[in-house]
Design an enzyme around this catalytic site. Structure first.
Site, PDB file in Angstrom:
ATOM      1  N   LYS A  26       0.851  -1.201   0.000  1.00 39.40           N
ATOM      2  CA  LYS A  26       0.000   0.000   0.000  1.00 39.40           C
ATOM      3  C   LYS A  26       0.883   1.247   0.000  1.00 39.40           C
ATOM      4  O   LYS A  26       1.481   1.604   1.013  1.00 39.40           O
ATOM      5  CB  LYS A  26      -0.929   0.046   1.211  1.00 39.40           C
ATOM      6  CG  LYS A  26      -2.062   1.040   0.945  1.00 39.40           C
ATOM      7  CD  LYS A  26      -2.632   1.694   2.167  1.00 39.40           C
ATOM      8  CE  LYS A  26      -1.893   2.882   2.660  1.00 39.40           C
ATOM      9  NZ  LYS A  26      -1.823   4.049   1.767  1.00 39.40           N
ATOM     10  N   GLU A  77       9.680  16.066  15.738  1.00 41.73           N
ATOM     11  CA  GLU A  77      10.044  15.856  14.337  1.00 41.73           C
ATOM     12  C   GLU A  77       9.240  16.821  13.468  1.00 41.73           C
ATOM     13  O   GLU A  77       8.015  16.799  13.490  1.00 41.73           O
ATOM     14  CB  GLU A  77       9.753  14.414  13.908  1.00 41.73           C
ATOM     15  CG  GLU A  77      10.188  14.151  12.486  1.00 41.73           C
ATOM     16  CD  GLU A  77       9.811  12.758  11.975  1.00 41.73           C
ATOM     17  OE1 GLU A  77       8.673  12.327  12.199  1.00 41.73           O
ATOM     18  OE2 GLU A  77      10.676  12.127  11.344  1.00 41.73           O
ATOM     19  N   CYS A 127      13.530  10.751   7.365  1.00 36.52           N
ATOM     20  CA  CYS A 127      13.512  10.264   8.748  1.00 36.52           C
ATOM     21  C   CYS A 127      14.904  10.362   9.377  1.00 36.52           C
ATOM     22  O   CYS A 127      15.024  10.421  10.592  1.00 36.52           O
ATOM     23  CB  CYS A 127      13.015   8.838   8.772  1.00 36.52           C
ATOM     24  SG  CYS A 127      13.925   7.776   7.655  1.00 36.52           S
ATOM     25  N   GLY A 129       2.570   4.141  13.597  1.00 34.16           N
ATOM     26  CA  GLY A 129       3.183   2.884  14.045  1.00 34.16           C
ATOM     27  C   GLY A 129       2.458   2.306  15.257  1.00 34.16           C
ATOM     28  O   GLY A 129       2.266   1.091  15.363  1.00 34.16           O
ATOM     29  N   GLY A 146       6.646   4.975   8.463  1.00 31.63           N
ATOM     30  CA  GLY A 146       5.827   6.181   8.534  1.00 31.63           C
ATOM     31  C   GLY A 146       5.962   6.817   9.894  1.00 31.63           C
ATOM     32  O   GLY A 146       6.971   6.618  10.590  1.00 31.63           O
ATOM     33  N   THR A 187       5.540   7.806  13.827  1.00 28.97           N
ATOM     34  CA  THR A 187       5.497   7.022  15.062  1.00 28.97           C
ATOM     35  C   THR A 187       4.052   6.827  15.523  1.00 28.97           C
ATOM     36  O   THR A 187       3.676   5.730  15.958  1.00 28.97           O
ATOM     37  CB  THR A 187       6.358   7.705  16.141  1.00 28.97           C
ATOM     38  OG1 THR A 187       7.722   7.673  15.684  1.00 28.97           O
ATOM     39  CG2 THR A 187       6.277   7.000  17.475  1.00 28.97           C
ATOM     40  N   ALA A 188       3.213   7.862  15.393  1.00 30.50           N
ATOM     41  CA  ALA A 188       1.813   7.744  15.828  1.00 30.50           C
ATOM     42  C   ALA A 188       1.094   6.658  15.015  1.00 30.50           C
ATOM     43  O   ALA A 188       0.318   5.876  15.573  1.00 30.50           O
ATOM     44  CB  ALA A 188       1.112   9.086  15.662  1.00 30.50           C
ATOM     45  N   GLU A 219       9.486   1.197  10.878  1.00 28.83           N
ATOM     46  CA  GLU A 219      10.509   2.236  10.693  1.00 28.83           C
ATOM     47  C   GLU A 219       9.788   3.556  10.868  1.00 28.83           C
ATOM     48  O   GLU A 219       8.956   3.920  10.033  1.00 28.83           O
ATOM     49  CB  GLU A 219      11.112   2.159   9.287  1.00 28.83           C
ATOM     50  CG  GLU A 219      11.887   0.890   8.987  1.00 28.83           C
ATOM     51  CD  GLU A 219      13.178   0.773   9.763  1.00 28.83           C
ATOM     52  OE1 GLU A 219      13.604   1.770  10.380  1.00 28.83           O
ATOM     53  OE2 GLU A 219      13.748  -0.322   9.770  1.00 28.83           O
TER      54      GLU A 219
END
Ligand code: NAD
Length: 471
Positions: A168, A374, A277, A226, A221, A223-224, A243
């Site tokens: 995706k 970030e 990143c 993830g 993508g 962290t949230a 990641e």
């Protein structure tokens, strides 16, 4: 309109994703958007293709992947232009990325028949061996900043190990993933082994992460997001690799060549318009050279050539979207209101594209949001330090732990500090983060698992232990 890619066919999906060219803000193309039923069909196609693909010998799978690599190599200019236009990347960077995709496929084609198990001396005698077996259907969810590179970091080892894939791509950048899928088919990757389903993350990504017939999700993508994937994967104890975000440090000791390292520091945070990143967005500089360094970095950032991604001389293109540019601008305002000093950049370029000049903040302090969060845009902060211990403490003062650099001519200090910094990747006297043959991934909230090198193979296989009684 480009259809989805499911079982070698091109269904039209349940809607349309308009694809925008970030350099102009104008329409570039249209892509079908998958609905839940399309996703089920893609997973079913991958499940149907799994027995035959995983049943091939590793050598036979390698043959197919070598053909895939060769065909990508033959299309690098086409892929580079596609990525430069869709993701706003400077064409030189996009060419490197297209070649890196071919290199990655080649590396994992070569790895397919070189990843084997052990023979273990167990107390009971007999013969104990391990096998690395494919997982099944693997879902790959990727972001928009390095669309085809990150997709290939995942699909190449996944396919080499015998898994089948549902990929995706991000809705902002679906074009290169679909083109890679077409090239794979042309190279002889059987229909259903690699399926591509663009669609909304919260709907199609989430459904893929929760799907009972998907054995593993490999995600890159925020962290949230993830965290959402982890929750969705919990129901079926799905395997996951993540990641995630970063706020990477760039530690600079006073014994370096200031102009040289300042120019490097600019490249390592503003390449890809800071949407990286691994961007070294926290520049941590030893006090005796601090003022000189800020000045040199501001000069190099001001000279960094921002413009048309298709112009050969461009070093930084636009941001991916108007939303991403506004986010960076918001952070610039936050930085100002927190009392940091904007020494250069932050202005838009005239015209329709989503351009922003690279911004450098001096006199930044721990605790400021621009230091902790970030930004994922062209904004760098420069902080001073007095002692080695302070440099390490500043570098580690973050929820993230993906990448970083340190610059010194003192070898012992370089080794000491490199070991003390809590990141998955660290470069000494270099800005590089990625080496195809070496592991890549994050500590702390930057991720889970490793990509690249032979480490990735372990993440796309289960270990089976078999014991043979021999007496
Ligand atoms: P994102 O998390 O918004 O989206 C990534 C992908 O996930 C997209 O395909 C999106 O559609 C999908 N998605 C969104 N919500 C989802 C959900 N609830 N369930 C499943 N899938 C969902 O990230 P982005 O904005 O596309 O990318 C930028 C982020 O990616 C930054 O935080 C950056 O640091 C990170 N990143 C990390 C690495 C790394 O290797 N560590 C590399 C590149 C980018």
């Amino acid at each position: 309109m480009h259809g989805l890619l499911i079982a070698g066919k091109r269904p039209q999906g349940q809607g349309v994703i308009p694809v925008i060219e970030p350099a102009t803000g104008a329409s570039l193309d249209q892509v079908a958007s998958a609905g839940p039923r399309d996703l089920d069909a893609a997973v079913a196609a991958a499940a149907a293709a799994f027995p035959a693909w995983s049943g091939l010998t590793a050598v036979a799978r390698a043959d197919v992947l070598f053909r895939f690599a060769d065909l990508v190599r033959a299309h690098t200019e086409e892929l580079a232009v596609l990525e430069a236009r869709n993701a706003g990347k400077p064409i030189g960077d996009a060419r490197w990325e297209a070649n890196h995709v071919a290199d990655t496929l080649r590396y994992y084609a070569g790895a397919a028949d070189k990843f084997f198990g052990e023979t273990i001396a167990v107390k009971k005698g007999g013969l104990d061996i391990t096998l690395h077996e494919a997982l099944g259907v693997v879902g790959l969810i990727v972001p928009w900043n390095f669309p085809m590179v990150i997709a290939t970091w995942k699909l190449a080892p996944a396919l080499a190990c015998g898994n089948t894939v549902v990929l995706k791509p991000a809705s902002l950048t679906p074009l290169s993933a679909l083109r890679l899928g077409e090239i794979a088919l042309e190279a002889g990757v059987p229909p259903g082994v690699l399926n591509v389903v663009p669609g909304p993350g919260a709907l199609i990504g989430a459904a893929l992460a929760a799907h009972a017939d998907v054995a593993k999700i490999s995600f890159t993508g925020e962290t949230a997001t993830g965290r959402e994937i982890m929750r969705a994967a919990a129901a079926t104890i799905k395997r996951i690799s993540l990641e995630l975000g970063g706020k990477s440090p760039n530690i600079i000791f006073a014994d370096v060549d200031v102009d040289l390292v300042a120019a490097e520091a600019v490249g390592s945070v503003f390449a890809n318009a800071g949407q990286d990143c691994c961007a070294r967005s926290r520049v941590i500089v030893e006090r005796p050279i601090y003022d000189r360094f800020v000045e040199a970095m501001a000069a190099a950032a001001t000279a960094f050539r921002v413009g048309d991604p298709l112009a050969e001389s461009t070093q930084m293109g636009p941001l991916i979207s108007t939303h991403q540019r506004e986010r960076a601008e918001r952070y610039i305002e936050i930085g100002r209101s927190e009392g940091a000093r904007l020494v250069c950049g932050g202005a838009r370029l005239e015209g329709g594209g989503f351009f922003l000049r690279p911004a450098v903040f001096a006199d930044a302090r721990p605790g400021m949001r621009i230091v902790g969060e970030e930004i994922f845009g062209p904004v760098a902060v420069v902080l001073p330090f007095d002692t080695e211990a302070q440099a390490i403490a500043l570098a580690n003062d973050t929820i993230y732990g993906l990448s970083g650099s340190l610059w010194t001519n003192d070898l012992k200090r370089g080794l000491r500090v490199a070991q003390a910094v809590r990141t998955g990747v660290l470069s000494v006297n270099s800005s590089s983060s990625v080496h195809l043959q070496a592991p890549f991934g994050g500590y702390k909230q930057s991720g889970l698992g490793r990509e690249l090198g032979m480490h990735a193979m372990a993440h796309y296989t289960e270990v089976k232990n078999i014991y043979f009684e021999t007496t």
